[in-house]
Design a protein around this motif. Sequence first.
Motif, PDB file in Angstrom:
ATOM      1  N   ARG A   1      -9.288   5.203   5.729  1.00 41.09           N
ATOM      2  CA  ARG A   1      -8.340   5.236   4.781  1.00 41.09           C
ATOM      3  C   ARG A   1      -7.445   6.360   4.639  1.00 41.09           C
ATOM      4  NH1 ARG A   1     -10.231   2.356  -0.254  1.00 41.09           N
ATOM      5  NH2 ARG A   1      -8.305   3.162  -1.114  1.00 41.09           N
ATOM      6  N   ILE A   2      -8.223   7.613   4.408  1.00 35.37           N
ATOM      7  CA  ILE A   2      -7.588   8.912   4.370  1.00 35.37           C
ATOM      8  C   ILE A   2      -6.694   9.149   5.568  1.00 35.37           C
ATOM      9  CG2 ILE A   2      -7.892  11.211   4.103  1.00 35.37           C
ATOM     10  CD1 ILE A   2     -10.408  10.668   2.816  1.00 35.37           C
ATOM     11  N   ALA A   3      -7.120   8.858   6.662  1.00 33.88           N
ATOM     12  CA  ALA A   3      -6.357   8.912   7.848  1.00 33.88           C
ATOM     13  C   ALA A   3      -5.056   8.103   7.749  1.00 33.88           C
ATOM     14  CB  ALA A   3      -7.122   8.740   8.971  1.00 33.88           C
ATOM     15  N   TRP A   4      -5.380   6.912   7.345  1.00 34.52           N
ATOM     16  CA  TRP A   4      -4.162   5.827   7.584  1.00 34.52           C
ATOM     17  C   TRP A   4      -2.994   6.309   6.329  1.00 34.52           C
ATOM     18  CZ3 TRP A   4      -1.262   2.957  10.050  1.00 34.52           C
ATOM     19  CH2 TRP A   4      -0.498   2.045   9.395  1.00 34.52           C
ATOM     20  N   THR A   5      -3.528   6.680   5.212  1.00 33.29           N
ATOM     21  CA  THR A   5      -2.646   7.226   4.199  1.00 33.29           C
ATOM     22  C   THR A   5      -1.837   8.411   5.065  1.00 33.29           C
ATOM     23  OG1 THR A   5      -4.448   6.752   2.691  1.00 33.29           O
ATOM     24  CG2 THR A   5      -2.416   7.974   1.810  1.00 33.29           C
ATOM     25  N   ARG A   6      -2.595   9.369   5.289  1.00 37.42           N
ATOM     26  CA  ARG A   6      -1.792  10.496   6.024  1.00 37.42           C
ATOM     27  C   ARG A   6      -0.767  10.172   6.878  1.00 37.42           C
ATOM     28  NH1 ARG A   6      -6.476  13.650   6.828  1.00 37.42           N
ATOM     29  NH2 ARG A   6      -7.126  14.832   4.927  1.00 37.42           N
ATOM     30  N   PHE A   7      -1.434   9.356   7.913  1.00 39.92           N
ATOM     31  CA  PHE A   7      -0.651   8.872   9.165  1.00 39.92           C
ATOM     32  C   PHE A   7       0.782   8.101   8.927  1.00 39.92           C
ATOM     33  CE2 PHE A   7       0.280   6.052  12.930  1.00 39.92           C
ATOM     34  CZ  PHE A   7       0.398   6.959  13.825  1.00 39.92           C
ATOM     35  N   LYS A   8       0.632   7.440   7.563  1.00 44.45           N
ATOM     36  CA  LYS A   8       1.721   6.612   7.327  1.00 44.45           C
ATOM     37  C   LYS A   8       2.790   7.638   6.587  1.00 44.45           C
ATOM     38  CE  LYS A   8      -0.124   3.833   4.323  1.00 44.45           C
ATOM     39  NZ  LYS A   8      -0.471   3.070   3.222  1.00 44.45           N
ATOM     40  N   ARG A   9       2.538   8.856   6.318  1.00 42.59           N
ATOM     41  CA  ARG A   9       3.574   9.577   5.604  1.00 42.59           C
ATOM     42  C   ARG A   9       4.170  10.440   6.865  1.00 42.59           C
ATOM     43  NH1 ARG A   9       0.180  13.404   2.624  1.00 42.59           N
ATOM     44  NH2 ARG A   9      -1.158  11.795   1.734  1.00 42.59           N
ATOM     45  N   ASP A  10       3.807  10.206   8.113  1.00 41.41           N
ATOM     46  CA  ASP A  10       4.253  10.851   9.047  1.00 41.41           C
ATOM     47  C   ASP A  10       5.277  10.127  10.090  1.00 41.41           C
ATOM     48  OD1 ASP A  10       4.755  12.322  11.465  1.00 41.41           O
ATOM     49  OD2 ASP A  10       2.720  13.217  11.837  1.00 41.41           O
TER      50      ASP A  10
ATOM     51  N   LEU B   1      -1.808  11.551  15.255  1.00 41.96           N
ATOM     52  CA  LEU B   1      -3.480  11.000  14.945  1.00 41.96           C
ATOM     53  C   LEU B   1      -4.297  12.103  14.494  1.00 41.96           C
ATOM     54  CD1 LEU B   1      -4.052   8.319  17.669  1.00 41.96           C
ATOM     55  CD2 LEU B   1      -4.012   8.026  15.379  1.00 41.96           C
ATOM     56  N   ARG B   2      -3.783  13.350  15.571  1.00 44.03           N
ATOM     57  CA  ARG B   2      -4.601  14.525  15.334  1.00 44.03           C
ATOM     58  C   ARG B   2      -4.510  14.837  13.870  1.00 44.03           C
ATOM     59  NH1 ARG B   2      -2.407  19.640  17.962  1.00 44.03           N
ATOM     60  NH2 ARG B   2      -0.832  18.898  16.556  1.00 44.03           N
ATOM     61  N   ASP B   3      -3.270  15.150  13.426  1.00 42.54           N
ATOM     62  CA  ASP B   3      -3.272  15.607  12.230  1.00 42.54           C
ATOM     63  C   ASP B   3      -3.857  14.669  11.062  1.00 42.54           C
ATOM     64  OD1 ASP B   3      -1.811  17.430  13.061  1.00 42.54           O
ATOM     65  OD2 ASP B   3       0.252  16.734  12.711  1.00 42.54           O
ATOM     66  N   ALA B   4      -3.688  13.328  11.096  1.00 44.80           N
ATOM     67  CA  ALA B   4      -4.229  12.482  10.365  1.00 44.80           C
ATOM     68  C   ALA B   4      -5.649  12.393  10.242  1.00 44.80           C
ATOM     69  CB  ALA B   4      -3.480  10.969  10.493  1.00 44.80           C
ATOM     70  N   LEU B   5      -6.247  12.678  11.180  1.00 46.88           N
ATOM     71  CA  LEU B   5      -7.920  12.579  11.453  1.00 46.88           C
ATOM     72  C   LEU B   5      -8.429  13.690  11.260  1.00 46.88           C
ATOM     73  CD1 LEU B   5      -8.204  10.407  14.743  1.00 46.88           C
ATOM     74  CD2 LEU B   5      -8.733   9.755  12.450  1.00 46.88           C
ATOM     75  N   ASP B   6      -7.702  14.892  11.116  1.00 45.72           N
ATOM     76  CA  ASP B   6      -8.431  16.184  10.693  1.00 45.72           C
ATOM     77  C   ASP B   6      -8.611  16.256   8.999  1.00 45.72           C
ATOM     78  OD1 ASP B   6      -9.338  18.540  10.015  1.00 45.72           O
ATOM     79  OD2 ASP B   6      -7.808  19.813  11.241  1.00 45.72           O
ATOM     80  N   PRO B   7      -9.927  16.198   8.662  1.00 48.00           N
ATOM     81  CA  PRO B   7     -10.181  15.923   7.195  1.00 48.00           C
ATOM     82  C   PRO B   7      -9.713  17.249   6.483  1.00 48.00           C
ATOM     83  CG  PRO B   7     -11.976  16.280   8.287  1.00 48.00           C
ATOM     84  CD  PRO B   7     -11.205  16.076   9.561  1.00 48.00           C
ATOM     85  N   ARG B   8      -9.384  18.445   7.211  1.00 46.52           N
ATOM     86  CA  ARG B   8      -8.945  19.615   6.383  1.00 46.52           C
ATOM     87  C   ARG B   8      -7.587  19.694   6.193  1.00 46.52           C
ATOM     88  NH1 ARG B   8     -12.435  22.668  10.664  1.00 46.52           N
ATOM     89  NH2 ARG B   8     -11.798  20.767  11.546  1.00 46.52           N
ATOM     90  N   SER B   9      -6.730  18.867   7.054  1.00 43.23           N
ATOM     91  CA  SER B   9      -5.351  18.952   6.857  1.00 43.23           C
ATOM     92  C   SER B   9      -4.882  18.393   5.734  1.00 43.23           C
ATOM     93  CB  SER B   9      -4.582  18.475   8.084  1.00 43.23           C
ATOM     94  OG  SER B   9      -4.934  17.199   8.188  1.00 43.23           O
ATOM     95  N   ASN B  10      -3.639  18.278   5.172  1.00 34.89           N
ATOM     96  CA  ASN B  10      -3.303  17.754   3.965  1.00 34.89           C
ATOM     97  C   ASN B  10      -1.902  16.851   4.472  1.00 34.89           C
ATOM     98  OD1 ASN B  10      -4.650  17.728   1.653  1.00 34.89           O
ATOM     99  ND2 ASN B  10      -4.721  19.724   1.520  1.00 34.89           N
TER     100      ASN B  10
ATOM    101  N   PRO C   1       0.731  -1.237   0.074  1.00 38.42           N
ATOM    102  CA  PRO C   1       0.071   0.101   0.066  1.00 38.42           C
ATOM    103  C   PRO C   1       1.027   1.302   0.092  1.00 38.42           C
ATOM    104  CG  PRO C   1      -0.034  -1.077   2.009  1.00 38.42           C
ATOM    105  CD  PRO C   1       0.747  -2.024   1.081  1.00 38.42           C
ATOM    106  N   GLY C   2       2.261   1.132   0.164  1.00 37.96           N
ATOM    107  CA  GLY C   2       3.003   2.273   0.028  1.00 37.96           C
ATOM    108  C   GLY C   2       2.957   3.204  -1.357  1.00 37.96           C
ATOM    109  N   THR C   3       2.694   2.574  -2.460  1.00 33.13           N
ATOM    110  CA  THR C   3       2.412   3.199  -3.684  1.00 33.13           C
ATOM    111  C   THR C   3       1.408   4.074  -3.632  1.00 33.13           C
ATOM    112  OG1 THR C   3       1.515   1.383  -4.484  1.00 33.13           O
ATOM    113  CG2 THR C   3       3.684   1.589  -5.045  1.00 33.13           C
TER     114      THR C   3
END
Lengths: 366, 333
Positions: B35-44, B324-333, B16-18
């Motif tokens: 899934r969005i949160a997880w994608t973001r979280f993985k980048r951090d 987690l906070r950053d990943a769960l905020d739908p407004r952040s990128n 799923p890294g790609t």
Amino acid sequence: MTDTQPAAVPSPTPSPERDPQRAPLLKVTDLVRHFPIKGGGVLRRKVGAVRAVDGISFAVHPGETLGVVGESGCGKSTMGRLVTRLDEPTGGTVEFEGRDITHLGAAAMRPLRRDIQIVFQDPYSSLNPRHTVGTIVGAPFKLQKVATEHGVKRAVQDLLELCGLNPEHYNRYPHEFSGGQRQRIGIARALALKPKMIVADEPVSALDVSIQAQVVNLLDDLQRELGLTYLIIAHDLSVVRHVSDRVAVMYLGKIVEVADRDTLYSRPAHPYTTALLSAVPVPDPRRKERRVGAAPGEGGGRILLTGDVPSPINPPSGCRFRTRCWKAQEICAEQEPLLELLSPGQQVACHFPENQQSPENQVTTP
Amino acid sequence: MTTPPIATTAPAPGEPGTTGAASAPGRIEGRSLGRIAWTRFKRDKAAMTGGVVVILLVLLAVLAKPIEAVFGLDPNVPHSDLLDPNLGGLPLGSFGGMSLDHPLGIDPLQGRDLLARLIEGSWVSLLVAFGATVLSNTLGTVLGVVAGYYGGWVDTVISRVMDTFLAFPLLLFAISISATLQGGAFGLHGLPLHIAVLIFVIGFFNWPYMGRIVRGQTLSLREREFVFAARSLGARGPLILFKELLPNLVGPILVYSTLLIPTNILFEAALSFLGVGIQAPQASWGGMMNDAITYYQVDTSYLVIPGLAIFLTVLAFNLLGDGLRDALDPRSN
């Protein structure tokens, strides 16, 4: 968009057949909302009241659009919240389809919520940022336990399409949309339960002018397609002119004039209406010269009202507009003018209405 | 990783890294919040590190007993033969008697293996911290959101109760309650009783902090138009509280929770230090630091070992919470 003032072009909207004989859909009588001001003491006694809405009456007939205009703080939005029963009136009655809903409890109000829906002012705060568009637009079905023929998802996608949005965006979040798109989402939500009436509280004032036209036209189209009744609250006179069949003008918690759109814009009777109309910016300097409804003594120019709107905590006696009115006489301070029928389709609350042929009403400017 | 049975997915599911470039063209696939949160979280990277450490710590705590059994460690067996009676019971050898048998050394006077005590202490400390955090956050969130949303006298009552709790002498209360419950209560005795008392005392008296944060956030949220929109659709109070408001409070709640867990570990340590928390001989990180106080001038490693454990836990939880906070905020990128 070539026109920067889209709504300034009077549209030849086919006026929905309005029969005054028919019973009004919404009837408001002497509606009052006073917000108490509490003292600072321990007991927090009531020391006064903000008279946000102070005895207004009007009716909205099925299929028509009533526009409500007035400057900031005149009680328009409070009125909208009272009519939709998001706020509890201090006095007066609100009737919907002949039924008194003034003091219905939350439970008794719930079935009626299907018939009255609201479109909010700020599309950035009216959609929950944590919910997807699907959840937001599908919420009415879930909350009202309305069965849908092909499932909620399908119903939501149909609504999105109806409002000019891509149905594929079902799973997106509000922040991924522009202001205009968000307002469309809000409209889709309001339409979900096929309401009879929509109260729109400044539906376009948070949007860009070019987007305003799109949203206003969407509202127009939806009215034609679905036979909706609108109560549109706005401060932009050109928007109101574009969408309304009748217009009510509010000043300091009171309605000062209600008239058919064309009558109001061509022959405003209340001095406040005249002043408001004279303040509408005209983008064309040549047209500016030919401005209709020449104000008294000022050759059709802009009427500058002096002073501020008086405080709604302690409004002036008699006519509330007298402190800023160039026609004010003694009687204006003593007697409150009532909203009376001046001509067919035009009600005004003024002792000295404007643009009248009858000589006894013609008063020279002091 | 199992291959999906249906062949509709791209031929090579791959790792799923790609980043989502593999999705079929033309079709817009809606992604869930998770899934969005997880994608973001993985980048951090920092948050991922914190998360891994937290998972390891939790595994360590849950599996403490089996690990001790497998490696033959016992936190309470004295090794008096390794102590030097001439030095007043300090271990033989340097760094607190570190050796292959006892990688972190043994404690003075009793000669118990410190690694075993650290592992044993992990589950006690984390259980107390988790339990207390869950208790105080549940109380604080529910009462805070109710106070903030309903306002009026409800808010006044809850806020005054919060003030009272904050003014409460927590330490005195903790001492007296554990003294009163020495013999056993609610059918609990010994260690379970101590843990239950600690969770109750720490959790029950810390909720007003959470309550105030949630109340403040609710006050600003309830004036947002989406709350009016829900009401205009006929939503009931509880539904507005938990479906409309609470999702918007996840960020502050999570961040505060991850800050509170380490605080609670320290509080457990403090109470154990005062002798009202976990009682000897049961190992806990706080208790270990308490024991080390006497020797910190002689050998700092006694203090450093449990201190490092607490420090790592605190850091890992904070990094995780931030991510987690950053990943769960739908407004952040």
